[in-house]
Design a protein around this motif. Structure first.
Motif, PDB file in Angstrom:
ATOM      1  N   PRO A 123       0.806  -1.227   0.000  1.00  0.00           N
ATOM      2  CA  PRO A 123       0.000   0.000   0.000  1.00  0.00           C
ATOM      3  C   PRO A 123       0.841   1.280   0.000  1.00  0.00           C
ATOM      4  CG  PRO A 123      -0.935  -1.590   1.514  1.00  0.00           C
ATOM      5  CD  PRO A 123       0.395  -2.143   1.077  1.00  0.00           C
ATOM      6  N   ARG A 165       0.980   4.144  -2.898  1.00  0.00           N
ATOM      7  CA  ARG A 165       0.737   5.554  -2.590  1.00  0.00           C
ATOM      8  C   ARG A 165       1.866   6.425  -3.132  1.00  0.00           C
ATOM      9  NH1 ARG A 165       1.692   7.362   3.204  1.00  0.00           N
ATOM     10  NH2 ARG A 165       3.756   7.168   2.320  1.00  0.00           N
ATOM     11  N   ASP A 166       3.092   5.958  -2.967  1.00  0.00           N
ATOM     12  CA  ASP A 166       4.235   6.715  -3.460  1.00  0.00           C
ATOM     13  C   ASP A 166       4.205   6.869  -4.978  1.00  0.00           C
ATOM     14  OD1 ASP A 166       5.057   6.938  -0.848  1.00  0.00           O
ATOM     15  OD2 ASP A 166       6.652   5.435  -1.015  1.00  0.00           O
ATOM     16  N   ASP A 179      -1.889  11.787   1.586  1.00  0.00           N
ATOM     17  CA  ASP A 179      -2.811  10.862   2.237  1.00  0.00           C
ATOM     18  C   ASP A 179      -4.221  11.433   2.273  1.00  0.00           C
ATOM     19  OD1 ASP A 179      -0.825   8.996   2.634  1.00  0.00           O
ATOM     20  OD2 ASP A 179      -0.503   9.509   4.747  1.00  0.00           O
ATOM     21  N   LEU A 230      -5.745  11.126  -1.137  1.00  0.00           N
ATOM     22  CA  LEU A 230      -6.084   9.722  -1.349  1.00  0.00           C
ATOM     23  C   LEU A 230      -7.382   9.362  -0.640  1.00  0.00           C
ATOM     24  CD1 LEU A 230      -2.953   7.430  -1.180  1.00  0.00           C
ATOM     25  CD2 LEU A 230      -4.932   7.106  -2.610  1.00  0.00           C
ATOM     26  N   GLN A 231      -7.548   9.829   0.585  1.00  0.00           N
ATOM     27  CA  GLN A 231      -8.752   9.536   1.359  1.00  0.00           C
ATOM     28  C   GLN A 231      -9.988  10.146   0.708  1.00  0.00           C
ATOM     29  OE1 GLN A 231      -8.597   7.302   3.817  1.00  0.00           O
ATOM     30  NE2 GLN A 231     -10.804   7.377   3.765  1.00  0.00           N
ATOM     31  N   LYS A 236     -10.778   8.060  -2.417  1.00  0.00           N
ATOM     32  CA  LYS A 236     -11.376   6.786  -1.992  1.00  0.00           C
ATOM     33  C   LYS A 236     -12.820   6.993  -1.559  1.00  0.00           C
ATOM     34  CE  LYS A 236     -10.669   3.082   1.401  1.00  0.00           C
ATOM     35  NZ  LYS A 236     -11.867   3.286   2.201  1.00  0.00           N
TER      36      LYS A 236
END
Length: 157
Positions: free
Chosen positions: A124, A128-129, A135, A138-139, A142
């Protein structure tokens, strides 16, 4: 399938049918790109992306039924059965009949399947990288994807 369209400021009917204006194509192409990015990471574990998803669920909930797995992954038993047979052949999972109900198949991780979790632990973060987003971004992404999935799932029930 449902194909939502971006609402354009100039809502000409010809603009609505441009590929670049299709939300469904943006989601489809992003999904394909993500699966391709996972491929080299998962090859090191000898897993395909769908097999990885199954393992993620089992690492979290060892001993669930095939039906429960299918509900979590939105896959039917016709899709899951060959996938599970391959994971069983690799020695990662066992498919056994439930003691309470012979019709129910229970999935349990083997020691090898449990050990694979340690090897997968950094996937994971490596993904992400590769995305080069924070983050929090990303959240949000999602959350939006889950919202779309939930809305369409509710409409089809």
């Amino acid at each position: 399938t449902h194909c939502a369209q971006f609402i354009m400021t100039a809502e000409k009917s010809s603009d609505l049918l441009l590929l670049d204006n299709q939300l469904c194509f943006a989601l489809y192409s992003a999904s394909n790109a993500i699966v391709r990015a996972y491929r080299p990471l998962l090859e090191q574990l000898d897993l395909t992306y769908p097999q990885y998803l199954v393992m993620l669920v089992l690492w979290q909930q060892d001993g669930i039924s095939v039906k429960q797995l299918g509900e979590q992954l939105f896959l039917d038993s016709g899709t899951l059965t060959p996938l599970l047979k391959r994971l069983e052949a690799k020695g990662l999972v066992r498919r056994e009949h439930s003691e309470q109900d012979e019709r129910v198949r229970i999935l349990t991780l083997t020691e090898q399947g449990k050990a694979l979790k340690k090897q997968a632990a950094d996937i994971p973060l490596r993904m992400r990288d590769q995305l080069h987003i924070s983050d929090s971004q990303l959240q949000v992404l999602k959350s939006h994807c889950e919202q779309v999935q939930q809305q369409l799932h509710e409409q089809n029930d």
